[in-house]
Design an enzyme around this catalytic site. Structure first.
Site, mmCIF file in Angstrom:
data_model
loop_
_atom_site.group_PDB
_atom_site.id
_atom_site.type_symbol
_atom_site.label_atom_id
_atom_site.label_comp_id
_atom_site.label_asym_id
_atom_site.label_seq_id
_atom_site.Cartn_x
_atom_site.Cartn_y
_atom_site.Cartn_z
ATOM 1 N N TYR A 144 0.834 -1.210 0.000
ATOM 2 C CA TYR A 144 0.000 0.000 0.000
ATOM 3 C C TYR A 144 0.865 1.255 0.000
ATOM 4 O O TYR A 144 0.706 2.138 -0.847
ATOM 5 C CB TYR A 144 -0.923 -0.011 1.218
ATOM 6 C CG TYR A 144 -1.905 1.134 1.272
ATOM 7 C CD1 TYR A 144 -2.971 1.207 0.386
ATOM 8 C CD2 TYR A 144 -1.769 2.143 2.226
ATOM 9 C CE1 TYR A 144 -3.875 2.260 0.441
ATOM 10 C CE2 TYR A 144 -2.666 3.199 2.291
ATOM 11 C CZ TYR A 144 -3.718 3.249 1.396
ATOM 12 O OH TYR A 144 -4.612 4.305 1.445
ATOM 13 N N GLY A 206 -0.831 1.403 23.391
ATOM 14 C CA GLY A 206 -1.932 2.354 23.207
ATOM 15 C C GLY A 206 -1.501 3.804 23.220
ATOM 16 O O GLY A 206 -2.336 4.704 23.136
ATOM 17 N N PRO A 273 3.014 2.745 12.269
ATOM 18 C CA PRO A 273 3.607 4.030 12.662
ATOM 19 C C PRO A 273 3.227 4.417 14.090
ATOM 20 O O PRO A 273 2.103 4.177 14.536
ATOM 21 C CB PRO A 273 3.012 5.028 11.663
ATOM 22 C CG PRO A 273 2.326 4.229 10.621
ATOM 23 C CD PRO A 273 2.039 2.887 11.181
ATOM 24 N N GLN A 275 3.420 7.625 15.275
ATOM 25 C CA GLN A 275 2.805 8.956 15.289
ATOM 26 C C GLN A 275 2.311 9.311 13.888
ATOM 27 O O GLN A 275 2.927 8.953 12.896
ATOM 28 C CB GLN A 275 3.815 10.024 15.736
ATOM 29 C CG GLN A 275 4.232 9.924 17.180
ATOM 30 C CD GLN A 275 5.239 11.011 17.526
ATOM 31 O OE1 GLN A 275 6.277 11.121 16.909
ATOM 32 N NE2 GLN A 275 4.928 11.824 18.521
#
Length: 312
Positions: A144, A206, A273, A275
């Site tokens: 992608y 998280g 990723p 961030q």
């Protein structure tokens, strides 16, 4: 009245774009192979005399007479684009070649729905359009990420070599009604799990962040980009600069749904990723655009959609 081609038009973003273009008084040719797009998303448009649906895969040439092209065709969630990674790359690359060839022949404008994934796991935060990215060419997300990066290359080479009028937008996380309930994206995942009372699955600790743009804001940015001044090609970031951790999103969804769901932590997927946040100064300057729907307001509408979908 323009006749406008939307590839991926039965998908989440595509269906909202088709609706917007029809409301602006255009004819719309919606093209989709229905791999991730759904007729359900465009069912309410099928009786509109200005709307036409064509089942077609953009990896094959398309011969149509249109005035503009919005190229949105490509599975956009990891669950779907990793299902057949070779086909994902072909959709981005060969699909771009076919749509650019159409735009070249007809001498018309074409917009590419690119992605914030071109920045990879960024070493610069937040991400301006000038950042060239930190992307794996060999990982499970590369089909992608690299497919979209190559598509951008093709767009700019067709622009330089063949004078095709291009517009390139880099879409950051977008959410709203008509998201696929099983697409594996974090907003739909959390909402569906909360409504079903299941554990909410969080990958890693998280603390990784995302910026969430409501679909209406995204479509407004896309429409403004297509209709921006001649010579402005982008790429331009379209996203909401508000940044939230996965924990914050999960807790907000639990609160808003009144769910008894518990949090369940799983290992972080490869190349995920840490961030993601857009710099939108260019969109403000060139398009007079910035998002206006805050996360809580957008979640209300999205939760209503999934609640109705799960009960029907």
């Amino acid at each position: 009245m323009k006749r406008i081609l939307v590839t991926g038009g039965a998908g989440f973003l595509g269906s909202h774009l088709c609706e917007r273009l029809l409301n602006e008084g255009n004819e719309v040719l919606c093209v989709d192979n229905l791999f991730t797009g759904r007729k359900f998303n465009i069912h309410h448009l099928l009786d509109d005399k200005n709307f036409e649906f064509l089942r077609h895969d953009v990896t094959f040439p398309l011969y149509a007479e249109v005035d503009e092209v919005y190229n949105l065709a490509c599975p956009a969630s990891p669950v779907h684009y990793q299902f057949d990674p070779v086909q994902t790359t072909k959709t981005s690359v060969i699909g771009a070649i076919n749509m650019l060839g159409l735009a070249k022949r007809l001498r018309i404008k074409i917009l590419q729905a690119s992605t914030s994934e071109v920045y990879g796991d960024p070493e610069i935060h937040p991400q301006p359009e000038s950042y060239k990215g930190s992307v794996s060419t060999t990982g499970i997300r590369a089909c992608y990420d690299e497919g979209k990066r190559c598509a951008e290359t093709l767009f700019f080479d067709y622009h330089r070599q063949h004078k095709v009028a291009i517009k390139v937008m880099r879409i950051f996380n977008t959410y709203g009604p008509r998201m696929h309930p099983n697409d594996g994206r974090v907003v739909s995942n959390f909402i569906v799990q909360a409504l079903k009372g299941q554990d909410i699955t969080i990958f890693g600790d998280g603390k990784q962040t995302r910026s969430f743009c409501y679909v209406d804001d995204n479509i407004e940015g896309m429409y403004r980009l297509m209709n921006s001044r001649d010579g402005f090609t982008g790429p331009v970031n379209i996203g909401n600069p508000g940044e939230f951790t996965m924990l914050e999103l999960a807790q907000l969804v639990i609160e808003m749904t009144g769910s008894k769901s518990q949090l369940k932590f799983l290992p972080l997927p490869q190349d995920d990723p840490m961030q993601r946040q857009p710099v939108i100064d260019l969109a403000k300057k060139e398009l007079d655009w910035e998002p206006i729907v805050d996360l809580r307001t957008g979640l209300v509408k999205t939760i209503e959609y999934f609640d109705h979908l799960l009960k029907s």
